[in-house]
Design a protein around this motif. Sequence first.
Motif, short mmCIF file in Angstrom:
data_model
loop_
_atom_site.label_atom_id
_atom_site.label_comp_id
_atom_site.label_asym_id
_atom_site.label_seq_id
_atom_site.Cartn_x
_atom_site.Cartn_y
_atom_site.Cartn_z
N GLY A 250 10.62 17.58 -21.40
CA GLY A 250 9.57 17.53 -22.62
C GLY A 250 8.29 16.73 -22.30
O GLY A 250 7.42 16.93 -22.25
N LEU A 251 8.75 15.70 -21.36
CA LEU A 251 7.55 14.78 -20.97
C LEU A 251 6.76 15.35 -19.76
O LEU A 251 5.60 14.92 -19.66
CB LEU A 251 8.23 13.26 -20.55
N ALA A 252 7.56 16.08 -19.03
CA ALA A 252 6.93 16.88 -17.79
C ALA A 252 5.93 17.79 -18.29
O ALA A 252 5.00 17.88 -17.55
CB ALA A 252 7.94 17.31 -16.76
N PHE A 253 6.04 18.50 -19.51
CA PHE A 253 5.28 19.43 -19.88
C PHE A 253 3.72 18.86 -20.36
O PHE A 253 3.08 19.61 -20.95
CB PHE A 253 5.93 20.12 -21.16
N GLN A 254 3.62 17.46 -20.29
CA GLN A 254 2.64 16.89 -20.81
C GLN A 254 1.35 16.90 -19.86
O GLN A 254 0.18 16.22 -20.05
CB GLN A 254 2.87 15.57 -21.27
N VAL A 255 1.82 17.33 -18.59
CA VAL A 255 0.55 17.43 -17.38
C VAL A 255 -0.57 18.11 -18.01
O VAL A 255 -1.71 17.43 -17.67
CB VAL A 255 1.31 17.87 -16.20
N PRO A 256 -0.79 19.21 -18.60
CA PRO A 256 -1.80 19.43 -18.72
C PRO A 256 -2.56 18.78 -19.64
O PRO A 256 -4.03 18.75 -19.70
CB PRO A 256 -1.60 21.11 -19.36
N VAL A 257 -2.19 18.14 -20.81
CA VAL A 257 -2.83 17.42 -21.61
C VAL A 257 -3.53 15.99 -20.76
O VAL A 257 -4.61 16.04 -21.11
CB VAL A 257 -1.88 16.82 -22.68
N ILE A 258 -2.64 15.67 -19.99
CA ILE A 258 -3.33 14.46 -19.08
C ILE A 258 -4.41 15.00 -18.39
O ILE A 258 -5.64 14.51 -18.19
CB ILE A 258 -2.31 13.73 -18.19
N GLN A 259 -4.48 16.23 -17.80
CA GLN A 259 -5.56 16.72 -17.16
C GLN A 259 -6.82 17.15 -17.81
O GLN A 259 -7.83 16.84 -17.79
CB GLN A 259 -5.13 18.09 -16.46
N VAL A 260 -6.67 17.69 -19.00
CA VAL A 260 -7.61 18.05 -20.15
C VAL A 260 -8.21 16.62 -20.43
O VAL A 260 -9.57 16.41 -20.44
CB VAL A 260 -7.22 18.79 -21.17
N MET A 261 -7.58 15.49 -20.61
CA MET A 261 -8.37 14.26 -21.05
C MET A 261 -8.99 13.90 -20.01
O MET A 261 -10.09 13.14 -20.24
CB MET A 261 -7.24 13.31 -21.54
N LEU A 262 -8.44 13.61 -18.63
CA LEU A 262 -8.94 13.02 -17.43
C LEU A 262 -10.65 14.03 -17.35
O LEU A 262 -11.59 13.60 -16.94
CB LEU A 262 -8.29 13.17 -16.23
N GLY A 263 -10.51 15.39 -17.62
CA GLY A 263 -11.50 16.20 -17.23
C GLY A 263 -12.62 16.05 -18.38
O GLY A 263 -13.67 15.81 -18.07
#
Length: 329
Positions: A250-263
Motif C-alpha cells: 500500500g505504501l509503495a503504491f504512493q509513488v504516483p502521488v509523490i511524482q504529481v506533487m513534485l511535478g
Amino acid sequence: MQGLLLQQRLASASLASCSGRGATPARPAAARPLAARQRRPGGTGWGRAPTQLRAVDDDKFDSLVAPPEEGAVASSVQAWLNPPAEELPDDFEMPIWDHLDELRERVLVGALAAAAAVLTCFVFSKDLVVFLEAPVAAQGVRFLQLSPGEFFFTTLKVGGYAGILISVPTILYEIAAYVVPGLTKSERQFLAPVILGSSVLFYAGLVFSYEILTPAALNFFVNYADGAVESLWSIDQYFEFVLVLMLSTGLAFQVPVIQVMLGQLGLVTSEMMFSQWRFVVVGATIAAAVLTPSTDPFTQTLLAVPLVGLYMGGAACVRALEARRAQNA
C-alpha cells in the motif's frame, strides 16, 4: 562578556535572515563575526577569539528564498515561498494558541476514530483471521499456536492493523482540514485530488497484495515444500508476513502521488522522469527486495513490475498536467 555579545550578534543575525511565506528576508551584512576556537599562546586551554567569515553561503540562501527582482524569473522555491497576492486566501488570522488548540482537537478526533476502529476490529478479529487465512486455506496449510497466548496477541495485532487502515480516511481528513487555511487557492484545489488519489492507491495496493501478491508468494512456498515437508505454519509468523506485505505494498503504491506533487511544485519535469527509467527499474527491484518480507525473487518481481508501471503512470500524469498548464498560460 565577549562571548555573550558574540552569541547575541549571531542570534540577531539568524533572526534577521528568517522569513515566512510572502515575506522578504533581510539581507545579511557583508561579513559576520564567528567565534573560532584558537589555541591560547603558552597555555593548555582553548579560548574563543573573534574572526571574520564571508557570508557567501548566506547570500546564496537569501537569493534562493527572497522574492525575485522585478522582471526576473522566479525559481520554484521562490514562487512557493512568495506566492502572488491574488493567490493568498482571504481567511481571518488566528493567534498561535488558537492554532495549537485546533491541532489538539484534530489530533484527539483522529486518535478517537482510530481507537474506535481498532476496538471494533478486535471484536471481529477471529473473522478477520479466517479472512486473511483464505489465500492458503485451499492449499492444505495448517496453522499452529506454538506458545501460550500466541493467538490472542495475533488477534490484537490483526485488530490493530485493520483498525488503523479503516481509520486512515478520517485521519487524512483531519490533517487536510488543519493545513487548508495556510494554503493558497491553487494549492487548495490541488489538495483534494492528491488526498483522494493517495487513499485510492493505498487501498488498491492492499487489494493487489491480498488478491495477487500474497497468494502467489504463499503458493510458491507451499508448492516448493510439497513432497518434502508438511506445511505447519506459526499463526503469528504467518500474519507478520501477510500484514507487513500488505502494508508495504500500500505504501509503495504512493509513488504516483509523490511524482504529481513534485511535478506540481515544478521541482521535476516529465522529461526528467522518463529519462531516468533505467534507474527506476533498478530502484524498483531494490525497493521490492526491501519491502517484501520474503527473500524469494518471485515475490520481489511481482512487486517490482507494478512499481515500474506506477512510476510510468505518474510521469504520464505529470506530462498531462504540464500540457494543461501550458494551455492555460
